[in-house]
Design an enzyme around this catalytic site. Structure first.
Site, PDB file in Angstrom:
ATOM      1  N   ASN A 189       1.069  -1.198  -0.048  1.00  0.00           N
ATOM      2  CA  ASN A 189       0.005  -0.004  -0.122  1.00  0.00           C
ATOM      3  C   ASN A 189       0.956   1.213  -0.068  1.00  0.00           C
ATOM      4  O   ASN A 189       2.098   1.263   0.386  1.00  0.00           O
ATOM      5  CB  ASN A 189      -1.035  -0.001   1.266  1.00  0.00           C
ATOM      6  CG  ASN A 189      -0.109   0.036   2.649  1.00  0.00           C
ATOM      7  OD1 ASN A 189       0.436   0.816   2.786  1.00  0.00           O
ATOM      8  ND2 ASN A 189      -0.425  -1.035   3.185  1.00  0.00           N
ATOM      9  N   GLY A 247      -2.576  -9.654   3.871  1.00  0.00           N
ATOM     10  CA  GLY A 247      -2.256 -10.519   2.721  1.00  0.00           C
ATOM     11  C   GLY A 247      -0.787 -10.840   2.266  1.00  0.00           C
ATOM     12  O   GLY A 247       0.062 -11.085   3.079  1.00  0.00           O
ATOM     13  N   ASP A 277       1.494  -8.548   1.504  1.00  0.00           N
ATOM     14  CA  ASP A 277       2.372  -7.664   2.250  1.00  0.00           C
ATOM     15  C   ASP A 277       2.833  -8.153   3.596  1.00  0.00           C
ATOM     16  O   ASP A 277       3.827  -7.966   4.010  1.00  0.00           O
ATOM     17  CB  ASP A 277       1.507  -6.407   2.131  1.00  0.00           C
ATOM     18  CG  ASP A 277       2.380  -5.178   2.544  1.00  0.00           C
ATOM     19  OD1 ASP A 277       3.499  -5.428   2.555  1.00  0.00           O
ATOM     20  OD2 ASP A 277       1.786  -4.062   2.808  1.00  0.00           O
ATOM     21  N   SER A 323      -3.427  -6.645  -6.546  1.00  0.00           N
ATOM     22  CA  SER A 323      -4.811  -5.947  -6.337  1.00  0.00           C
ATOM     23  C   SER A 323      -5.756  -6.967  -6.176  1.00  0.00           C
ATOM     24  O   SER A 323      -7.208  -6.632  -6.171  1.00  0.00           O
ATOM     25  CB  SER A 323      -5.164  -5.229  -7.690  1.00  0.00           C
ATOM     26  OG  SER A 323      -4.302  -3.957  -7.429  1.00  0.00           O
ATOM     27  N   TYR A 339      -7.697  -5.109  -2.301  1.00  0.00           N
ATOM     28  CA  TYR A 339      -7.966  -4.052  -3.496  1.00  0.00           C
ATOM     29  C   TYR A 339      -9.190  -4.306  -4.296  1.00  0.00           C
ATOM     30  O   TYR A 339      -9.441  -3.614  -5.122  1.00  0.00           O
ATOM     31  CB  TYR A 339      -6.744  -3.643  -4.115  1.00  0.00           C
ATOM     32  CG  TYR A 339      -5.846  -2.806  -3.358  1.00  0.00           C
ATOM     33  CD1 TYR A 339      -6.100  -2.374  -1.851  1.00  0.00           C
ATOM     34  CD2 TYR A 339      -4.610  -2.375  -3.804  1.00  0.00           C
ATOM     35  CE1 TYR A 339      -5.387  -1.652  -1.120  1.00  0.00           C
ATOM     36  CE2 TYR A 339      -4.141  -1.427  -2.992  1.00  0.00           C
ATOM     37  CZ  TYR A 339      -4.293  -1.116  -1.793  1.00  0.00           C
ATOM     38  OH  TYR A 339      -3.506  -0.267  -1.006  1.00  0.00           O
TER      39      TYR A 339
HETATM   40  N1  AR6 Z   1       1.734 -15.935  -1.639  1.00  0.00           N
HETATM   41  C1  AR6 Z   1       1.138 -15.480  -2.737  1.00  0.00           C
HETATM   42  N2  AR6 Z   1       0.041 -14.863  -2.966  1.00  0.00           N
HETATM   43  C2  AR6 Z   1      -0.714 -14.600  -1.775  1.00  0.00           C
HETATM   44  C3  AR6 Z   1      -0.210 -14.973  -0.614  1.00  0.00           C
HETATM   45  C4  AR6 Z   1       1.000 -15.399  -0.380  1.00  0.00           C
HETATM   46  N3  AR6 Z   1       1.516 -15.666   0.891  1.00  0.00           N
HETATM   47  N4  AR6 Z   1      -1.163 -14.399   0.295  1.00  0.00           N
HETATM   48  C5  AR6 Z   1      -2.340 -13.649  -0.217  1.00  0.00           C
HETATM   49  N5  AR6 Z   1      -2.089 -14.067  -1.800  1.00  0.00           N
HETATM   50  P1  AR6 Z   1      -3.671  -8.863  -1.242  1.00  0.00           P
HETATM   51  P2  AR6 Z   1      -3.798  -6.634  -2.776  1.00  0.00           P
HETATM   52  C6  AR6 Z   1      -2.855 -13.665  -2.846  1.00  0.00           C
HETATM   53  O1  AR6 Z   1      -4.769  -8.489  -0.535  1.00  0.00           O
HETATM   54  O2  AR6 Z   1      -5.261  -6.976  -3.326  1.00  0.00           O
HETATM   55  C7  AR6 Z   1      -2.430  -5.520   1.864  1.00  0.00           C
HETATM   56  O3  AR6 Z   1      -2.884  -5.307   3.043  1.00  0.00           O
HETATM   57  C8  AR6 Z   1      -4.312 -13.251  -2.616  1.00  0.00           C
HETATM   58  O4  AR6 Z   1      -4.964 -14.390  -2.424  1.00  0.00           O
HETATM   59  O5  AR6 Z   1      -2.371  -9.154  -0.533  1.00  0.00           O
HETATM   60  O6  AR6 Z   1      -3.130  -5.910  -3.937  1.00  0.00           O
HETATM   61  C9  AR6 Z   1      -1.359  -4.217   1.394  1.00  0.00           C
HETATM   62  O7  AR6 Z   1      -0.900  -3.516   2.588  1.00  0.00           O
HETATM   63  C10 AR6 Z   1      -4.606 -12.339  -3.549  1.00  0.00           C
HETATM   64  O8  AR6 Z   1      -4.914 -12.908  -4.849  1.00  0.00           O
HETATM   65  O9  AR6 Z   1      -3.097  -7.586  -2.271  1.00  0.00           O
HETATM   66  C11 AR6 Z   1      -2.398  -3.263   0.732  1.00  0.00           C
HETATM   67  O10 AR6 Z   1      -3.141  -2.542   1.753  1.00  0.00           O
HETATM   68  C12 AR6 Z   1      -3.344 -11.628  -3.990  1.00  0.00           C
HETATM   69  O11 AR6 Z   1      -2.172 -12.382  -3.230  1.00  0.00           O
HETATM   70  C13 AR6 Z   1      -3.578  -4.263   0.243  1.00  0.00           C
HETATM   71  O12 AR6 Z   1      -3.538  -5.579   0.876  1.00  0.00           O
HETATM   72  C14 AR6 Z   1      -3.425 -10.179  -3.596  1.00  0.00           C
HETATM   73  O13 AR6 Z   1      -4.149  -9.941  -2.261  1.00  0.00           O
HETATM   74  C15 AR6 Z   1      -3.171  -4.673  -1.226  1.00  0.00           C
HETATM   75  O14 AR6 Z   1      -4.183  -5.413  -1.945  1.00  0.00           O
END
Ligand code: AR6
Length: 279
Positions: free
Chosen positions: A29, A37, A39, A122, A126
């Site tokens: 973010n 997630g 991050d 995203s 997101y």
């Molecule tokens: N390895 C691979 N993919 C993953 C993992 C992992 N360990 N964990 C989750 N995913 P997101 P965004 C997938 O929410 O939508 C954070 O709080 C998950 O299933 O991590 O870009 C940041 O600080 C999904 O399909 O990222 C921001 O505030 C994908 O990764 C916000 O979330 C992305 O999910 C960013 O949101």
């Protein structure tokens, strides 16, 4: 002169924090100070030094990228990018998402890196529709690799089998489009949406296509390909089951880190098919 792309893209189901690549991409973010997630997982696995370095970076705008060391991660670097928050598709979300991928690839190359792993940016918190995001991710990466010879491997790390299928479908369709097997806009995508009764010949064609895809993404060749195709065609009697079987097979190849000539043991295939029949 286009540069070959097929053997430079992998799709796996797994955890991005475990990838042994030069850089993993973080779906961060704008504060770059951690979150949930991907991050959260990356910060936990890298350790507190990552947050310390992130504090010095002054945040990051949507679509832009910043690079840090990987600390306790197997990856040497983390490329942090901020994907767009989905707001319905009228705020340039598609372009911003493509920009995340383009800028991450460019930053990796600028640092002389050869291998990079992406999560599905995203598509979690997101709220970007996953199928749409997958197509943008694959199109942007394939486009870049087709123009630039520097990166050896781009890995898409999927967090679910469903996501894995979206990526492999997208790669297959875009490869077919690029090689002229399908017209632009691709009939395959349409068939997928309006799924109809499939004949045994359709199923066999699907099995052959997906085995070919696994070979292409991992740069392998199945020694017992015909026996494999026949067993899957008989054991997984509809399109959905074929997809799930081949997804499991792909994960097996990725996790075993198989290369070159590969013979899938009969017991492994039987175990996968047994699970699919119970499913
Ligand atoms: N390895 C691979 N993919 C993953 C993992 C992992 N360990 N964990 C989750 N995913 P997101 P965004 C997938 O929410 O939508 C954070 O709080 C998950 O299933 O991590 O870009 C940041 O600080 C999904 O399909 O990222 C921001 O505030 C994908 O990764 C916000 O979330 C992305 O999910 C960013 O949101």
């Amino acid at each position: 002169m286009p540069v070959p792309t097929a053997d430079r893209i992998s799709v796996i189901t797994g955890d991005i924090t475990e990838q042994l690549v030069d850089a993993i991409v973080n779906a961060a973010n704008p504060s770059l100070l951690g979150g949930g997630g991907v991050d959260g997982a990356i910060h936990r696995a890298a350790g507190p030094e990552l947050l310390e370095e992130c504090r010095t970076l002054g945040g990051c705008l949507t679509g832009e990228t910043k690079i840090t060391k990987g600390y306790r991660l197997p990856a040497r670097f983390v490329i942090h990018t901020v994907g767009p928050v989905w707001g319905g598709g009228h705020d340039a979300e598609d372009d911003l998402l493509a920009t995340c991928y383009r800028n991450s690839l460019a930053l990796a190359e600028a640092h002389g890196l050869r291998t990079i792993a992406f999560p599905a940016i995203s598509t979690g918190a997101y709220g970007f529709p996953p199928a749409r995001a997958t197509l943008i991710a694959v199109k942007t990466v394939m486009g870049h690799l087709g123009r630039s010879p520097f990166l050896e491997k781009v890995v898409f790390v999927c967090h679910s089998d469903r996501s894995f299928l979206m990526y492999t479908d997208a790669i297959r369709e875009l490869t077919q489009e690029a090689t002229g097997v399908l017209g632009k806009g691709g009939h395959a995508r349409q068939d997928h949406r309006h799924e109809q009764e499939s004949t045994p010949a359709d199923i066999q064609k699907q099995v052959a296509g997906q085995l070919q895809m696994i070979e292409a993404v991992h740069g392998i060749r199945f020694v017992n390909r015909d026996a494999l195709a026949a067993a899957i065609g008989q054991g997984a009697a509809d399109r959905r089951r074929v997809s799930v079987t081949t997804a499991a097979l792909n994960s097996y190849v990725a996790l075993q880190n198989l290369h070159g000539e590969v013979e899938i043991p009969k017991e492994v295939l039987e175990m996968i098919l047994k699970k699919i029949r119970e499913w």
